[in-house]
Design an enzyme around this catalytic site. Structure first.
Site, PDB file in Angstrom:
ATOM      1  N   SER A 147       0.854  -1.188   0.000  1.00 13.34           N
ATOM      2  CA  SER A 147       0.000   0.000   0.000  1.00 13.34           C
ATOM      3  C   SER A 147       0.887   1.235   0.000  1.00 13.34           C
ATOM      4  CB  SER A 147      -0.923   0.008   1.228  1.00 13.34           C
ATOM      5  OG  SER A 147      -0.169   0.104   2.422  1.00 13.34           O
ATOM      6  N   ILE A 182       3.225   4.349  -0.502  1.00 17.35           N
ATOM      7  CA  ILE A 182       4.358   4.680  -1.361  1.00 17.35           C
ATOM      8  C   ILE A 182       4.904   3.435  -2.050  1.00 17.35           C
ATOM      9  CG2 ILE A 182       6.733   5.537  -1.357  1.00 17.35           C
ATOM     10  CD1 ILE A 182       5.859   7.327   1.070  1.00 17.35           C
ATOM     11  N   VAL A 240       4.826 -12.603   2.029  1.00 13.99           N
ATOM     12  CA  VAL A 240       4.491 -12.178   3.379  1.00 13.99           C
ATOM     13  C   VAL A 240       5.731 -12.292   4.260  1.00 13.99           C
ATOM     14  CG1 VAL A 240       3.053 -12.626   5.394  1.00 13.99           C
ATOM     15  CG2 VAL A 240       2.100 -12.933   3.105  1.00 13.99           C
ATOM     16  N   TYR A 271       9.836   9.090  16.257  1.00 10.88           N
ATOM     17  CA  TYR A 271       9.853   8.672  14.853  1.00 10.88           C
ATOM     18  C   TYR A 271      10.954   9.407  14.096  1.00 10.88           C
ATOM     19  CZ  TYR A 271       8.499   8.659   9.923  1.00 10.88           C
ATOM     20  OH  TYR A 271       8.503   8.574   8.549  1.00 10.88           O
TER      21      TYR A 271
END
Length: 233
Positions: free
Chosen positions: A14, A16, A58, A150
């Site tokens: 999903s 970028i 995955v 972050y």
């Protein structure tokens, strides 16, 4: 297709990563996309019509065994690896003085350890193709924000990019740090709302990433900061 370039994108189901995957597939690349959510990866592949040049895997970008397995599967499926894009990452959207430390270890492992693991797992294959490493950083890795945990992880990515470049350039491998400003992606879901002001789209940022990847042989674009017009910091 056997000689077409191959890219591996972490966190590519999903936002970028997905936008970059679409553009590379349209340009004739073969692409491996990894992510933690099997349903999201399956939906992404279905949306594109399950093209022959797309491999979805995955895995957790912060687990070396998972990353190495993705590299090995890419080489087995496509026979080469030209570009790796360390895109997996997230923010807890809190601060060092007021935040919940319970969420910090996973963020640090994903945002900082994850790119380093991808470099380590892929470097031998990239030496063979004289390929490129792309690290998705952030403007928050260049500009200090009050208490921004972050941001601290993205400062680490900024340092990792240059430290890596200084080692792998002698192997003929390029390193590009892409540092986006505010982008309209699922990154903001845990924040609760989009930030104010104009935002880049994932497709707009993907244009910059693909531009860096498709530079001529011998050209190494190292740091690209991309803000939406109107973002002051």
């Amino acid at each position: 297709m056997t000689d077409s370039p191959v890219a591996l994108i972490t966190g590519g189901g999903s936002g970028i990563g997905a936008a970059v995957a679409r553009r590379l597939l349209d340009a004739g690349h073969r692409v491996t996309v990894t992510g933690r959510g099997e349903e999201r990866l399956r939906g992404f592949a279905d949306e594109l019509g399950n093209p022959e040049g797309l491999l979805t895997i995955v895995g957790n970008a912060a687990e070396y065994d998972h990353v190495q397995a993705a590299v090995d599967a890419t080489l087995k499926e496509f026979g080469r690896l030209d570009t790796v894009i360390a895109n997996a990452g997230f923010a807890t959207h809190d601060t060092v003085a007021e935040g919940d430390p319970a969420g910090w270890p996973e963020m640090v492992l994903t945002n900082v350890l994850g790119p380093a693991l991808l470099i380590r797992a892929s470097i031998d294959a990239l030496k063979e193709t004289r390929g490129r490493i792309v690290l998705v950083g952030s403007v928050a890795g260049h500009v200090h924000g009050p208490g921004n945990i972050y941001g601290a992880t993205k400062w680490a990515v900024t340092g990792l990019a240059e430290n890596t470049r200084r080692q792998v350039t002698e192997f003929g491998v390029g390193v590009t740090l892409i540092s986006p400003g505010r982008v309209e992606t699922p990154f903001w879901d845990s924040y609760g709302s989009l930030p104010p002001g104009h935002l880049l789209t994932a497709d707009q940022l993907a244009e910059s990433i693909v531009w860096a990847i498709r530079q001529p042989d011998g050209v190494d674009v190292n740091t690209v900061v991309v803000r939406p017009i109107g973002q002051p910091v």
